[in-house]
Design a protein around this motif. Structure first.
Motif, PDB file in Angstrom:
ATOM      1  N   CYS A  12      15.092   7.209  20.766  1.00 52.67           N
ATOM      2  CA  CYS A  12      14.104   6.362  21.557  1.00 52.67           C
ATOM      3  C   CYS A  12      13.515   5.323  20.809  1.00 52.67           C
ATOM      4  N   ALA A  13      13.133   5.576  19.691  1.00 53.06           N
ATOM      5  CA  ALA A  13      12.300   4.655  18.883  1.00 53.06           C
ATOM      6  C   ALA A  13      13.442   3.540  18.427  1.00 53.06           C
ATOM      7  N   GLN A  14      14.649   3.957  17.969  1.00 51.57           N
ATOM      8  CA  GLN A  14      15.501   2.698  17.790  1.00 51.57           C
ATOM      9  C   GLN A  14      16.095   2.011  18.668  1.00 51.57           C
ATOM     10  N   SER A  15      16.146   2.420  19.971  1.00 54.19           N
ATOM     11  CA  SER A  15      16.383   1.794  20.971  1.00 54.19           C
ATOM     12  C   SER A  15      15.174   0.651  21.585  1.00 54.19           C
ATOM     13  N   VAL A  16      14.294   1.054  21.569  1.00 56.79           N
ATOM     14  CA  VAL A  16      13.116   0.201  21.718  1.00 56.79           C
ATOM     15  C   VAL A  16      12.927  -1.001  20.896  1.00 56.79           C
ATOM     16  N   ALA A  17      13.046  -0.705  19.519  1.00 60.44           N
ATOM     17  CA  ALA A  17      12.868  -1.457  18.224  1.00 60.44           C
ATOM     18  C   ALA A  17      13.944  -2.406  18.297  1.00 60.44           C
ATOM     19  N   LEU A  18      15.155  -1.942  18.460  1.00 56.83           N
ATOM     20  CA  LEU A  18      16.205  -2.938  18.347  1.00 56.83           C
ATOM     21  C   LEU A  18      16.420  -3.922  19.389  1.00 56.83           C
ATOM     22  N   THR A  19      15.665  -3.906  20.386  1.00 58.84           N
ATOM     23  CA  THR A  19      15.563  -4.893  21.408  1.00 58.84           C
ATOM     24  C   THR A  19      14.994  -6.018  20.904  1.00 58.84           C
ATOM     25  N   TYR A  20      14.102  -5.899  19.907  1.00 56.35           N
ATOM     26  CA  TYR A  20      13.292  -6.962  19.398  1.00 56.35           C
ATOM     27  C   TYR A  20      13.730  -7.314  17.830  1.00 56.35           C
ATOM     28  N   VAL A  21      15.059  -7.253  17.631  1.00 60.86           N
ATOM     29  CA  VAL A  21      15.450  -7.693  16.142  1.00 60.86           C
ATOM     30  C   VAL A  21      15.495  -9.119  16.259  1.00 60.86           C
ATOM     31  N   ASP A  22      15.583  -9.836  17.021  1.00 62.21           N
ATOM     32  CA  ASP A  22      15.267 -11.184  16.744  1.00 62.21           C
ATOM     33  C   ASP A  22      13.863 -11.607  16.187  1.00 62.21           C
ATOM     34  N   LEU A  23      13.159 -10.889  17.005  1.00 64.39           N
ATOM     35  CA  LEU A  23      11.606 -11.107  16.320  1.00 64.39           C
ATOM     36  C   LEU A  23      11.327 -10.637  15.086  1.00 64.39           C
ATOM     37  N   THR A  41      16.678   1.858  10.041  1.00 62.87           N
ATOM     38  CA  THR A  41      16.332   2.874   8.893  1.00 62.87           C
ATOM     39  C   THR A  41      14.857   3.513   9.156  1.00 62.87           C
ATOM     40  N   VAL A  42      13.776   2.482   9.471  1.00 63.19           N
ATOM     41  CA  VAL A  42      12.479   2.820   9.701  1.00 63.19           C
ATOM     42  C   VAL A  42      12.214   3.723  10.835  1.00 63.19           C
ATOM     43  N   THR A  43      13.328   3.635  11.918  1.00 71.42           N
ATOM     44  CA  THR A  43      13.012   4.131  13.041  1.00 71.42           C
ATOM     45  C   THR A  43      13.985   5.564  13.296  1.00 71.42           C
ATOM     46  N   SER A  44      14.745   5.823  12.224  1.00 76.26           N
ATOM     47  CA  SER A  44      15.627   6.868  12.289  1.00 76.26           C
ATOM     48  C   SER A  44      15.105   8.353  12.631  1.00 76.26           C
ATOM     49  N   ALA A  45      14.049   8.502  11.888  1.00 76.10           N
ATOM     50  CA  ALA A  45      13.427   9.773  12.136  1.00 76.10           C
ATOM     51  C   ALA A  45      12.485  10.024  13.298  1.00 76.10           C
ATOM     52  N   LEU A  46      12.244   8.942  13.886  1.00 74.19           N
ATOM     53  CA  LEU A  46      11.084   8.898  14.958  1.00 74.19           C
ATOM     54  C   LEU A  46      11.367   9.434  16.562  1.00 74.19           C
ATOM     55  N   GLY A  47      12.882   9.665  16.686  1.00 73.12           N
ATOM     56  CA  GLY A  47      13.235  10.181  17.671  1.00 73.12           C
ATOM     57  C   GLY A  47      12.669  11.407  18.230  1.00 73.12           C
ATOM     58  N   GLY A  48      12.685  11.840  19.449  1.00 77.26           N
ATOM     59  CA  GLY A  48      12.217  13.185  19.841  1.00 77.26           C
ATOM     60  C   GLY A  48      10.864  13.235  19.515  1.00 77.26           C
ATOM     61  N   ILE A  50       8.934  12.300  16.965  1.00 74.69           N
ATOM     62  CA  ILE A  50       9.111  12.320  15.526  1.00 74.69           C
ATOM     63  C   ILE A  50       9.990  13.695  15.211  1.00 74.69           C
ATOM     64  N   SER A  51      11.004  13.431  14.986  1.00 74.11           N
ATOM     65  CA  SER A  51      12.182  14.194  14.548  1.00 74.11           C
ATOM     66  C   SER A  51      11.986  15.529  15.384  1.00 74.11           C
ATOM     67  N   ARG A  52      12.016  15.352  16.728  1.00 69.98           N
ATOM     68  CA  ARG A  52      12.221  16.440  17.499  1.00 69.98           C
ATOM     69  C   ARG A  52      11.057  17.314  17.558  1.00 69.98           C
ATOM     70  N   MET A  53       9.814  16.931  16.740  1.00 72.99           N
ATOM     71  CA  MET A  53       8.696  17.805  16.684  1.00 72.99           C
ATOM     72  C   MET A  53       7.930  17.612  18.069  1.00 72.99           C
ATOM     73  N   ARG A  54       8.390  16.730  18.992  1.00 67.62           N
ATOM     74  CA  ARG A  54       7.848  16.772  20.460  1.00 67.62           C
ATOM     75  C   ARG A  54       6.336  16.142  20.335  1.00 67.62           C
ATOM     76  N   GLU A  55       6.031  15.436  19.311  1.00 69.68           N
ATOM     77  CA  GLU A  55       4.657  14.610  19.266  1.00 69.68           C
ATOM     78  C   GLU A  55       4.582  13.365  19.894  1.00 69.68           C
ATOM     79  N   GLU A 121      18.364  19.623  15.060  1.00 68.82           N
ATOM     80  CA  GLU A 121      19.658  18.867  15.342  1.00 68.82           C
ATOM     81  C   GLU A 121      19.545  18.120  16.862  1.00 68.82           C
ATOM     82  N   PRO A 122      19.638  16.951  16.802  1.00 69.55           N
ATOM     83  CA  PRO A 122      19.821  15.965  18.032  1.00 69.55           C
ATOM     84  C   PRO A 122      20.500  16.692  19.303  1.00 69.55           C
ATOM     85  N   SER A 123      20.066  16.553  20.302  1.00 64.19           N
ATOM     86  CA  SER A 123      20.892  16.880  21.462  1.00 64.19           C
ATOM     87  C   SER A 123      22.067  16.104  21.758  1.00 64.19           C
TER      88      SER A 123
END
Length: 157
Positions: A12-23, A41-48, A50-55, A121-123
């Motif tokens: 989810c974090a990668q998906s949002v941030a990738l949308t703004y790569v041009d900016l 790189t910076v968003t790779s551990a933020l999914g779920g 923050i790393s599926r901790m559901r925070e 482990e990601p779903s």
């Protein structure tokens, strides 16, 4: 675009941030390929949450990353830069919460609040996974919140 990235398998974090790569590319003075690498790189551990901790939802974390790129604070004494970044992050998160009711992943997904941390482990991304998750819609909302801000953003030169 953000939903499409998620359906390709990005978190989810990668998906949002990738949308703004041009900016991000423009603000950081790097090529779009390098900006994409930085984002992934910076968003790779933020999914779920923050790393599926559901925070805090990865979408909100991604909005904070973009806010920090828009209004960077590059040294400890840059109080105004940090204030601008924090203010934008709070504004974006408040709008996200207004629309979704929370900024916390487990609450957005309707998960048990007493449950211990999930397996890291990601779903697997299957058709069933996408049917039961509100993530694509939430990702679209977060990306839209950023787009709304950027439609009125006047960069300083």
């Amino acid at each position: 675009m953000a939903r499409s990235f998620f359906k390709q398998g990005f978190n989810c974090a990668q998906s949002v941030a990738l949308t703004y790569v041009d900016l991000i590319s423009e603000k950081m003075g790097v090529s779009e390929d390098k900006a994409r690498e930085i984002v992934l790189t910076v968003t790779s551990a933020l999914g779920g949450g923050i790393s599926r901790m559901r925070e805090v939802c990865g979408c909100v974390n991604a909005m904070a990353i973009v806010a920090g790129i828009i209004y960077p604070s590059l040294n400890p004494g840059d109080h105004s830069g940090r204030t601008a970044s924090y203010a934008l992050t709070q504004q974006l998160a408040a709008r996200f919460k207004e629309i979704n009711g929370s900024i916390v992943c487990r609450e957005l997904l309707g998960l048990d609040k007493t449950k211990e941390m999930e397996n890291p482990e990601p779903s697997l991304r299957t058709p069933e996974y996408y049917k039961k998750r509100p993530c694509p819609e939430i990702i679209g909302i977060a990306s839209g919140i950023l787009a709304d801000f950027l439609s009125t953003y006047a960069p300083e030169h």
